[in-house]
Design a protein around this motif. Sequence first.
Motif, short mmCIF file in Angstrom:
data_model
loop_
_atom_site.label_atom_id
_atom_site.label_comp_id
_atom_site.label_asym_id
_atom_site.label_seq_id
_atom_site.Cartn_x
_atom_site.Cartn_y
_atom_site.Cartn_z
N ALA A 231 46.70 -45.29 39.53
CA ALA A 231 45.67 -45.62 40.52
C ALA A 231 44.98 -46.93 40.15
N ALA A 232 44.67 -47.11 38.88
CA ALA A 232 44.02 -48.35 38.45
C ALA A 232 44.96 -49.54 38.57
N VAL A 233 46.22 -49.36 38.17
CA VAL A 233 47.19 -50.46 38.23
C VAL A 233 47.42 -50.88 39.69
N ARG A 234 47.42 -49.91 40.61
CA ARG A 234 47.53 -50.23 42.04
C ARG A 234 46.40 -51.18 42.47
N CYS A 235 45.20 -50.92 41.99
CA CYS A 235 44.04 -51.69 42.43
C CYS A 235 44.10 -53.15 42.00
N VAL A 236 44.79 -53.42 40.90
CA VAL A 236 44.86 -54.81 40.41
C VAL A 236 46.23 -55.43 40.64
N GLU A 237 47.10 -54.71 41.38
CA GLU A 237 48.44 -55.20 41.73
C GLU A 237 49.29 -55.47 40.50
N ASP A 263 63.10 -35.03 43.35
CA ASP A 263 63.81 -34.84 42.09
C ASP A 263 62.81 -35.00 40.95
N PRO A 264 62.55 -33.96 40.16
CA PRO A 264 61.54 -34.07 39.10
C PRO A 264 61.93 -35.04 37.99
N ASP A 265 63.24 -35.36 37.89
CA ASP A 265 63.71 -36.25 36.83
C ASP A 265 63.80 -37.71 37.27
N ARG A 266 63.39 -38.01 38.49
CA ARG A 266 63.55 -39.37 39.01
C ARG A 266 62.61 -40.35 38.30
N LYS A 267 63.02 -41.61 38.32
CA LYS A 267 62.12 -42.68 37.85
C LYS A 267 61.07 -42.91 38.92
N LEU A 268 59.82 -42.91 38.50
CA LEU A 268 58.70 -43.02 39.42
C LEU A 268 58.20 -44.45 39.51
N GLY A 269 58.14 -44.98 40.72
CA GLY A 269 57.50 -46.26 40.94
C GLY A 269 56.00 -46.09 41.09
N LEU A 270 55.30 -47.17 41.14
CA LEU A 270 53.85 -47.14 41.22
C LEU A 270 53.38 -46.36 42.44
N HIS A 271 54.03 -46.59 43.59
CA HIS A 271 53.61 -45.93 44.82
C HIS A 271 54.07 -44.48 44.89
N ASP A 272 54.99 -44.07 44.01
CA ASP A 272 55.33 -42.65 43.91
C ASP A 272 54.20 -41.87 43.24
N MET A 273 53.43 -42.56 42.39
CA MET A 273 52.35 -41.90 41.65
C MET A 273 51.00 -42.02 42.35
N ALA A 274 50.78 -43.14 43.02
CA ALA A 274 49.49 -43.36 43.70
C ALA A 274 49.75 -44.26 44.90
N ALA A 275 49.75 -43.66 46.09
CA ALA A 275 50.08 -44.39 47.32
C ALA A 275 48.84 -44.54 48.19
N GLY A 276 48.99 -45.34 49.25
CA GLY A 276 47.91 -45.51 50.22
C GLY A 276 46.71 -46.24 49.65
N SER A 277 45.56 -46.00 50.26
CA SER A 277 44.32 -46.63 49.81
C SER A 277 43.77 -45.84 48.63
N VAL A 278 43.53 -46.53 47.51
CA VAL A 278 43.12 -45.89 46.26
C VAL A 278 41.80 -46.48 45.78
N LEU A 279 40.94 -45.61 45.26
CA LEU A 279 39.68 -46.02 44.65
C LEU A 279 39.68 -45.53 43.21
N PHE A 280 39.09 -46.31 42.32
CA PHE A 280 39.11 -45.98 40.89
C PHE A 280 37.79 -46.35 40.25
N SER A 281 37.30 -45.48 39.36
CA SER A 281 36.10 -45.79 38.60
C SER A 281 36.23 -45.25 37.18
N ALA A 282 35.72 -46.01 36.22
CA ALA A 282 35.67 -45.56 34.82
C ALA A 282 34.36 -46.06 34.21
#
Length: 332
Positions: A231-237, A263-282
């Motif tokens: 989610a954070a990596v998505r926000c900073v491209e 497929d649970p064994d597939r390689k996951l791209g960034l948008h496979d893990m966090a897609a669409g509009s994302v907000l992040f705070s730490a």
Amino acid sequence: MSDTREPKQFVVSDRNLALELVRVTEAAALASSHWTGRGKKNDADGAAVEAMRIAFDTVAIDGTVVIGEGEMDEAPMLYIGEKVGAGGPAMDIAVDPLEGTNLCAKDMPNAITVVALAEKGNFLHAPDVYMDKIVVGPNLPDGVVDLEASIENNLRNVARAKNKPIEDIVLCTLDRERHEELIAKTREAGARVRLLSDGDVAAAIAACMDNSQVDIYAGSGGAPEGVLAAAAVRCVEGQMQGRLLFEDDAQRERAQKMNPGKDPDRKLGLHDMAAGSVLFSATGVTSGTLLRGIRRLPTHAVTHSLVMRSKSGTVRFIEGHHNFSTKTWTPQ
């Protein structure tokens, strides 16, 4: 002719939500800071969970926790499937109320509190297993790193893309026995290694920040933390790839049930893990590469937070001053 533009109130809501999230991570950080250096990681974590759960009651969302503290029978609050929020747009929530419980307990760097939001259905539902991860920052050629390539090739590609000698490339990873080969091959290639005891969300984000002096993050860590990092990596491209790692068929079947048809064994791209509009705070609990920790003073506390939106690419660092005499929580 119909007007297909996005409603203005959604844009305003999205912006407001990003800033509301800061209050959630601040609350968790302030609560856990009472336990910094006291050697009681479970108490620190419990304080963060309770404060974060209460803070969510003020956020204008219809939220569902998809990355949280565990199953309903394992966690009293912020469990997977729990509904939170004061009502509003349907959102999926990923949380780590205190990433680095050991770091907080020992007053070591990089303990943070983390929340990410996405529109419903846009976060990978990650079971509590390991994930193999690789992360680099923005402004690099697409595909500059690949999870299936050797670490030597990835390091050479990053060095070439950044126009730096490989001797100046810094790889960050967790200091674990399982990473001995990764560490050895990185050093054999001529690059440097920065080892962390805990806290791979902060480390993954650091790989995307110019002032962190980290060029690449690699290695295996928690899958839920991988979704938060995505989610954070998505926000900073930035760029990130991952793959779930299973110890047995039961874990693989659980991942399959959580993400039907995938497929649970597939390689996951960034948008496979966090897609669409994302907000992040730490928010920082202890000072580290990414954020300053809580400063507790006689009359108030000072927090340092990071808030980001994928839609705008805006990255804000926010310093908050919290008056003990007017704050709704009571310092202990």
